[in-house]
Design an enzyme around this catalytic site. Structure first.
Site, short mmCIF file in Angstrom:
data_model
loop_
_atom_site.label_atom_id
_atom_site.label_comp_id
_atom_site.label_asym_id
_atom_site.label_seq_id
_atom_site.Cartn_x
_atom_site.Cartn_y
_atom_site.Cartn_z
CG HIS A 1 -4.84 0.81 0.97
ND1 HIS A 1 -3.54 1.56 1.13
CD2 HIS A 1 -4.59 -0.25 0.73
CE1 HIS A 1 -2.52 0.62 0.92
NE2 HIS A 1 -3.14 -0.41 0.52
CG ASP B 1 -9.91 9.66 3.84
OD1 ASP B 1 -9.57 8.67 3.18
OD2 ASP B 1 -9.62 10.88 3.37
#
Length: 474
Positions: A159, A366
């Site tokens: 992730h 991110d």
């Protein structure tokens, strides 16, 4: 259809508020229901047991899904979770080598807990199960399962970003981690950049053979790498955002009817670029004085890992910056910057998103950033807000209707904020429609279905079916 077994560090057990996997739950719940699946992971609890003793599994069944959880003792929690997962892998994978605190004991604890979890899961695995492992806490999990004879198809999804060799090679155990990851059958990444970084790391470390498109052989194992950008359920977000406002929010809307509103929301973390964002807002007020007294920026950032010094330092820094900026640009009837170090209910947050003119999402690095997608999905289609988005998010590859910025360039971010605050309705609607089309085509259901279809299509390991798993000795 074969049963799905999902493994994640934390799991979302219905009606147990202490267990939450965040957005991950939305992405896999339907797939688990469709196969009467099993979700396995750490319970979030700290047990009193120490040494070689192992806790019994806590098993709960609800709505066709089996939830199996296990606690950790304090020492394993400290080494596996706090020290290695969050003080080594997290900063390194977000390109913050300066914050890495590597300790050999923590590495050994990280591997030991992965082995412990594998032993706890092994008796629950059926021969035809497929396993889907999630995130950086469990990089060695397939290797731990293979050691005890589990030959089922095992997929992994990361992730967070995967770093380039210049960063990854700084980790003393980088070779061991890569070799363990090659025990997976399918490795999923958020972006092509992350997938390429993983492959490049392998290519520099060991002979790497490409046996088919995105299919490789290294360390004696054949595996596939693919890109699966995680997403949201846009219509569900839209539904949360609509409807009557709670009294306090309705009052806030009336009080700020003549002001423009900028909103940011993420947990308090050094990867999110909050100090840089505050300075960019200050640059907006400095270089575009027409906005002074007419704009309010609200930063929601609940405490994250508050016992870690780097996070304590960040919180102190933000509090100092808020006071300085408000002291410089505030007035008796105007406070330009609000910093809220608290948690907001998700449904309420979606309504707040809908009321704001600009969503400011500018992390320094991110994997994806689902807040950016949620902000767009929450907007009023007839009068949507504008998204200002960091180029260093996975979301920037899809959300091209946003104003894409370099979060390190405060003047560029300030200029984008000015553009967003003054953008006409027609252009805002056009950008919104472009992004909503992408969100609906590639929603969270599509993400899970695509990944699992690819995993099921892969051949099983070995000439025999994974019945060897049942015969393995824990």
């Amino acid at each position: 259809m074969s049963r799905l077994v999902v493994v994640s560090n934390r799991i979302a057990i219905p009606n147990k508020s202490k267990s939450s996997a965040g957005g991950l739950a939305v992405g896999i719940m339907d797939a688990l229901k469709n196969t009467s699946g099993l979700w396995f992971g750490w319970s979030g609890e700290i047990s009193e047991i120490s040494g070689e003793e192992e806790e019994e599994l806590d098993i709960v069944e609800k709505d066709g899904i089996t939830y199996a959880t296990v606690p950790l003792n304090q020492n394993d929690y400290d080494l596996y979770y706090c020290q290695f997962s969050n003080a080594v892998i997290w900063p390194a994978f977000h390109y913050r080598i300066d914050l890495v605190d590597f300790q050999r004991e923590a590495w050994e604890g990280y591997c030991r807990v992965n082995d412990l979890l594998a032993r706890q899961l092994q008796p629950l695995i059926k021969p035809d199960d497929i396993l889907w492992i999630h995130d950086y806490h469990l990089l060695p999990f397939a290797a731990a399962l293979r050691k005890i004879g589990v030959m089922n198809r095992i997929g992994f999804f990361l992730h967070i970003p995967f770093p380039t060799p210049e960063v990854f090679n700084a980790l003393p155990t980088h070779k061991e981690l890569l070799e363990m990851m090659c025990e997976y059958d399918l490795l999923g990444f958020q972006t092509e950049t992350d997938r390429n970084a993983f492959v490049e790391n392998l290519d520099q470390l060991t002979p790497l053979e490409d046996v088919a498109p995105n299919t490789h052989r290294a360390f004696g194992h054949t595996f596939k790498t693919e890109v699966y950008p995680i997403s949201i359920a846009p219509d569900s977000i839209k539904q949360m955002a609509e409807g009557p406002l709670p009294p306090k929010i309705d009052m806030m809307k009336r009080e700020l009817s003549n002001a423009k509103n900028i909103i940011s929301c993420e947990r308090l973390d050094y990867t999110k670029g909050l100090p840089e964002r505050f300075l960019a807002f200050e640059a907006l007020l400095e270089h575009y004085p027409q906005h002074r007294g007419k704009v309010r920026y609200s930063q929601i950032a609940p405490t994250s890992r508050g016992d870690v010094q780097a996070y304590q330092d960040l919180r102190h820094q933000l509090e100092m910056e808020v006071g300085r900026i408000n002291g410089k640009y505030g007035s008796l009837n105007s406070t330009p910057l609000y910093y809220l170090n608290q948690h907001f209910d998700r449904r309420l947050l979606m309504k707040i998103f809908r009321l704001t003119d600009v969503g400011l999402v500018t992390p320094l690095r991110d994997g994806m950033n689902l807040v950016a997608k949620e902000y767009i999905a929450a907007q009023d289609p007839e009068d949507p807000g504008v998204l200002v988005l960091s180029r260093f998010t996975g979301a920037a590859n899809e959300m091209t209707g946003a104003l894409i910025v370099n979060p390190y360039d405060r003047d560029e971010v300030a200029a984008a904020l000015d553009q967003a605050l003054t953008m006409g309705r027609e252009e805002r609607i056009s950008r919104y429609n472009e992004m909503m089309k992408i969100l609906r085509e590639n929603d969270i259901a599509h993400w899970g279905e695509t990944y699992l279809k690819d995993l099921r299509a892969l051949p099983e390991r070995g000439s025999e079916k994974s019945s060897t798993a049942k015969a393995a000795t824990p």
